[in-house]
Scaffold this active site. Structure first.
Site, PDB file in Angstrom:
ATOM      1  N   GLY A   1       5.707  18.252  13.790  1.00 14.52           N
ATOM      2  CA  GLY A   1       6.234  17.650  15.011  1.00 14.52           C
ATOM      3  C   GLY A   1       5.454  17.919  16.271  1.00 14.52           C
ATOM      4  O   GLY A   1       5.827  17.431  17.335  1.00 14.52           O
TER       5      GLY A   1
ATOM      6  N   ARG B   1       0.395  14.739  12.765  1.00 14.81           N
ATOM      7  CA  ARG B   1      -0.203  14.076  13.931  1.00 14.81           C
ATOM      8  C   ARG B   1      -1.226  14.953  14.655  1.00 14.81           C
ATOM      9  O   ARG B   1      -2.298  14.494  15.025  1.00 14.81           O
ATOM     10  CB  ARG B   1       0.938  13.729  14.903  1.00 14.81           C
ATOM     11  CG  ARG B   1       0.566  12.853  16.070  1.00 14.81           C
ATOM     12  CD  ARG B   1       1.772  12.683  17.001  1.00 14.81           C
ATOM     13  NE  ARG B   1       3.000  12.539  16.274  1.00 14.81           N
ATOM     14  CZ  ARG B   1       3.551  11.368  15.940  1.00 14.81           C
ATOM     15  NH1 ARG B   1       2.967  10.260  16.307  1.00 14.81           N
ATOM     16  NH2 ARG B   1       4.687  11.338  15.273  1.00 14.81           N
TER      17      ARG B   1
ATOM     18  N   ARG C   1       2.667   1.207  14.645  1.00 11.11           N
ATOM     19  CA  ARG C   1       3.388   2.076  15.596  1.00 11.11           C
ATOM     20  C   ARG C   1       3.847   1.369  16.877  1.00 11.11           C
ATOM     21  O   ARG C   1       4.989   1.548  17.294  1.00 11.11           O
ATOM     22  CB  ARG C   1       2.552   3.320  15.938  1.00 11.11           C
ATOM     23  CG  ARG C   1       2.179   4.164  14.707  1.00 11.11           C
ATOM     24  CD  ARG C   1       1.579   5.502  15.066  1.00 11.11           C
ATOM     25  NE  ARG C   1       2.570   6.400  15.596  1.00 11.11           N
ATOM     26  CZ  ARG C   1       2.728   6.679  16.864  1.00 11.11           C
ATOM     27  NH1 ARG C   1       1.909   6.168  17.773  1.00 11.11           N
ATOM     28  NH2 ARG C   1       3.684   7.472  17.255  1.00 11.11           N
TER      29      ARG C   1
ATOM     30  N   TYR D   1       7.820   1.554  16.930  1.00 10.69           N
ATOM     31  CA  TYR D   1       8.422   2.560  17.813  1.00 10.69           C
ATOM     32  C   TYR D   1       8.182   2.261  19.299  1.00 10.69           C
ATOM     33  O   TYR D   1       8.523   3.082  20.142  1.00 10.69           O
ATOM     34  CB  TYR D   1       7.821   3.944  17.542  1.00 10.69           C
ATOM     35  CG  TYR D   1       7.712   4.336  16.089  1.00 10.69           C
ATOM     36  CD1 TYR D   1       8.855   4.623  15.337  1.00 10.69           C
ATOM     37  CD2 TYR D   1       6.469   4.434  15.467  1.00 10.69           C
ATOM     38  CE1 TYR D   1       8.749   4.996  14.011  1.00 10.69           C
ATOM     39  CE2 TYR D   1       6.357   4.811  14.141  1.00 10.69           C
ATOM     40  CZ  TYR D   1       7.500   5.087  13.418  1.00 10.69           C
ATOM     41  OH  TYR D   1       7.387   5.465  12.112  1.00 10.69           O
TER      42      TYR D   1
ATOM     43  N   CYS E   1       2.204 -13.464  12.164  1.00  5.33           N
ATOM     44  CA  CYS E   1       3.045 -14.529  12.701  1.00  5.33           C
ATOM     45  C   CYS E   1       4.429 -14.013  13.082  1.00  5.33           C
ATOM     46  O   CYS E   1       5.448 -14.415  12.496  1.00  5.33           O
ATOM     47  CB  CYS E   1       3.119 -15.676  11.696  1.00  5.33           C
ATOM     48  SG  CYS E   1       1.526 -16.467  11.583  1.00  5.33           S
ATOM     49  N   GLU E   2       4.445 -13.105  14.016  1.00  3.44           N
ATOM     50  CA  GLU E   2       5.694 -12.620  14.607  1.00  3.44           C
ATOM     51  C   GLU E   2       5.398 -12.295  16.066  1.00  3.44           C
ATOM     52  O   GLU E   2       4.320 -11.763  16.378  1.00  3.44           O
ATOM     53  CB  GLU E   2       6.182 -11.343  13.906  1.00  3.44           C
ATOM     54  CG  GLU E   2       6.647 -11.577  12.493  1.00  3.44           C
ATOM     55  CD  GLU E   2       7.614 -10.488  12.011  1.00  3.44           C
ATOM     56  OE1 GLU E   2       8.342  -9.910  12.825  1.00  3.44           O
ATOM     57  OE2 GLU E   2       7.612 -10.261  10.790  1.00  3.44           O
TER      58      GLU E   2
HETATM   59  N1  LLP Z   1       7.050  17.781   7.796  1.00  3.60           N
HETATM   60  C1  LLP Z   1       8.000  16.921   7.436  1.00  3.60           C
HETATM   61  C2  LLP Z   1       9.019  17.327   6.460  1.00  3.60           C
HETATM   62  C3  LLP Z   1       8.016  15.632   7.982  1.00  3.60           C
HETATM   63  O1  LLP Z   1       8.969  14.772   7.624  1.00  3.60           O
HETATM   64  C4  LLP Z   1       7.014  15.245   8.916  1.00  3.60           C
HETATM   65  C5  LLP Z   1       7.015  13.894   9.509  1.00  3.60           C
HETATM   66  C6  LLP Z   1       6.020  16.189   9.247  1.00  3.60           C
HETATM   67  C7  LLP Z   1       6.075  17.456   8.675  1.00  3.60           C
HETATM   68  C8  LLP Z   1       4.885  15.881  10.168  1.00  3.60           C
HETATM   69  O2  LLP Z   1       5.277  15.489  11.438  1.00  3.60           O
HETATM   70  P1  LLP Z   1       4.171  15.333  12.598  1.00  3.60           P
HETATM   71  O3  LLP Z   1       3.556  16.700  12.818  1.00  3.60           O
HETATM   72  O4  LLP Z   1       3.143  14.376  12.156  1.00  3.60           O
HETATM   73  O5  LLP Z   1       4.930  14.856  13.764  1.00  3.60           O
HETATM   74  N2  LLP Z   1       5.616   7.430  11.530  1.00  3.60           N
HETATM   75  C9  LLP Z   1       6.010   8.180  12.696  1.00  3.60           C
HETATM   76  C10 LLP Z   1       6.143   9.655  12.409  1.00  3.60           C
HETATM   77  C11 LLP Z   1       7.121   9.974  11.298  1.00  3.60           C
HETATM   78  C12 LLP Z   1       7.066  11.408  10.873  1.00  3.60           C
HETATM   79  C13 LLP Z   1       7.964  11.684   9.739  1.00  3.60           C
HETATM   80  N3  LLP Z   1       7.896  13.040   9.281  1.00  3.60           N
HETATM   81  C14 LLP Z   1       5.005   7.911  13.813  1.00  3.60           C
HETATM   82  O6  LLP Z   1       4.089   7.117  13.615  1.00  3.60           O
HETATM   83  O7  LLP Z   1       5.130   8.458  14.896  1.00  3.60           O
END
Ligand code: LLP
Length: 428
Positions: A240, A285, A321, A325, A352-353
């Site tokens: 996160g 990320r 994204r 979002y 096409c959206e």
């Molecule tokens: N650990 C678990 C159990 C997770 O579900 C996730 C992300 C992470 C770690 C890694 O999170 P990060 O450090 O990347 O924030 N598609 C969305 C993000 C969805 C993340 C879901 N889980 C976006 O593009 O922002």
């Protein structure tokens, strides 16, 4: 003048990435093209690792493969000593393929099928159970030595409701009141080593959110330790860690995060008599987002009485994204870095959206057909969330390092759209 960040450099108004001219890559590999900097991935990993280790030696980074599961990216992280957070048998297989030993793979899935559980047991990876149902089915298939449990710490965080993964509306994890029963059941079945896990959400730029949630997880750990008598091999704070997407977004102060979180961690494990567990984090990320750009070519410039549109060859099939979002991705005009941003455009793709918008009301230098755009921060949840929607083959990926480059994922061809499809006998 467009602001330059990360591995991007400006050579007489032309964009280079980690020592490679973007134009050269596009001439060779076409667009849309994800370009990934090996150096930047390594820098991000090491910056985080150093910040954590300066406060607590027994830390482990489990790279969240969902952000970008290209096996070259996984290989880079394997060579750095990273572990992996995998959420599907597919991510486990890719991690094994990238030479991660099973003990450095932590599976954290939800709504997991029995055949998938069997695969995980056979693969000997560490499993984080997400529900009592999952635990029950897992134990009937086999008893692992080491087992971890995903807790819902009741505190969620994140930049968008879709990515908040704890709290009362969340499908993830086990609530504190049910957690002792889960550990007790596992212990009775013969599990001898344990972990505990949470992941509260994504894109968090605020240290306090991590501190609050971790404090809660540690309090839950204490209760489990006291009531069930289990010790923890590791305590996992989840992922996160946010990154700046807008040029004026704040940057999360990593040293502050590490200091605050690990000071709390050390104090609580001492006060709660929790021994000296490993401290895990699961960033996706943070490791890969700014290590990649998406190159896309302008094919159309259209002016209506209300808007200026720039039509490019990457839509939400390539980078979802912004559509999914409402995320902001900064855009540079790769062949016009020295020009001033004098026009306002919507940058739109070929899907096409009407929601197929990469950037809305964006101030850019005057654009012409054939210009090359670089969409920044495309490394996390870029290719990994791309699709063949509108029957468009997926983009290619190139890895760059100190001026050299190599293709790490071939561009799909029209034939790939037919892969696996069968015309029904009776329609022939
Ligand atoms: N650990 C678990 C159990 C997770 O579900 C996730 C992300 C992470 C770690 C890694 O999170 P990060 O450090 O990347 O924030 N598609 C969305 C993000 C969805 C993340 C879901 N889980 C976006 O593009 O922002």
């Amino acid at each position: 003048m467009q602001k330059i960040v990360g591995p991007i450099t400006n050579h007489n108004g032309k964009l280079w990435f980690d020592g490679v001219n973007a134009k050269e890559l596009v001439d060779k590999f076409d667009t849309p093209l994800f370009v990934i900097s090996e150096n930047r991935i390594r820098e991000n990993y090491n910056r985080l690792s150093k910040a954590l280790k300066s406060n607590y030696q027994k830390t482990r980074i489990c790279y969240a493969a969902k952000a970008n599961s290209n096996i070259s990216v996984l290989r880079i992280l394997e060579t750095e000593g990273s572990s992996v957070d995998a959420v599907s048998p597919g991510e486990v297989s890719l991690s094994l393929k990238a030479s991660f030993p099973p003990e450095r793979i932590l599976f954290t899935g939800t709504s997991v099928r029995n055949d998938e559980l069997k695969f995980l047991i056979d693969s000997k990876v560490t499993i984080n159970v997400d529900s009592f149902s999952q635990l029950d089915r897992l134990l009937r298939l086999g008893v692992p030595n080491l087992l971890s449990v995903r807790i819902n710490p009741e505190i969620g965080a994140g930049y968008h409701s879709h990515v908040i993964t704890a709290g009362k509306d969340s499908k993830f994890g086990i609530w504190a009141k049910d957690a002792p029963r889960v550990y007790e059941t596992a212990k009775k079945a013969g599990v001898s080593r344990f972990g505990i896990h949470m992941h509260v959400g994504s894109g968090i730029l605020n240290v306090k959110a991590f501190v609050l949630a971790l404090d809660r997880l540690l309090e839950i750990s204490k209760k489990i330790h006291k009531s069930v008598g289990v010790d923890f091999d590791f305590i996992d704070m989840g992922g996160g860690i946010g990154v700046p997407y807008r040029q004026d977004d704040p940057t999360l102060d990593l040293d502050l995060l590490s200091h605050k979180v690990l000071t709390l961690f050390k104090r609580r494990i001492h006060d709660y008599d929790l021994g000296d567990p490993f401290f895990y984090v699961e960033p996706g990320r943070y490791i890969v987002s700014d290590a990649s750009i998406l190159l896309t070519k302008v094919n159309t410039v259209k002016t209506t009485p209300f808007k200026n549109f720039v039509g490019v060859d990457a839509g939400f099939n390539t980078l979802v994204r912004p559509t999914m979002y409402g995320s902001y991705h900064h855009i540079l005009v790769a062949n016009k870095l020295d020009l001033t941003e004098e026009e306002v455009y919507d940058v739109v793709g070929p899907i096409c959206e009407s929601g197929d918008i990469l950037a809305k009301d964006r101030q850019l230098p005057k654009i012409q057909e054939g210009d090359l755009l670089a969409v920044l921060n495309a490394g996390a949840y870029g290719f990994s969330m791309s699709s063949q929607y509108n029957a468009r083959p997926r983009a290619a990926e190139v890895l760059v390092k100190n001026g050299k480059y190599t293709l790490i994922r071939k561009r799909e061809k029209l034939g790939d759209l037919l892969r696996g499809q069968i015309i029904a006998e009776w329609l022939k």
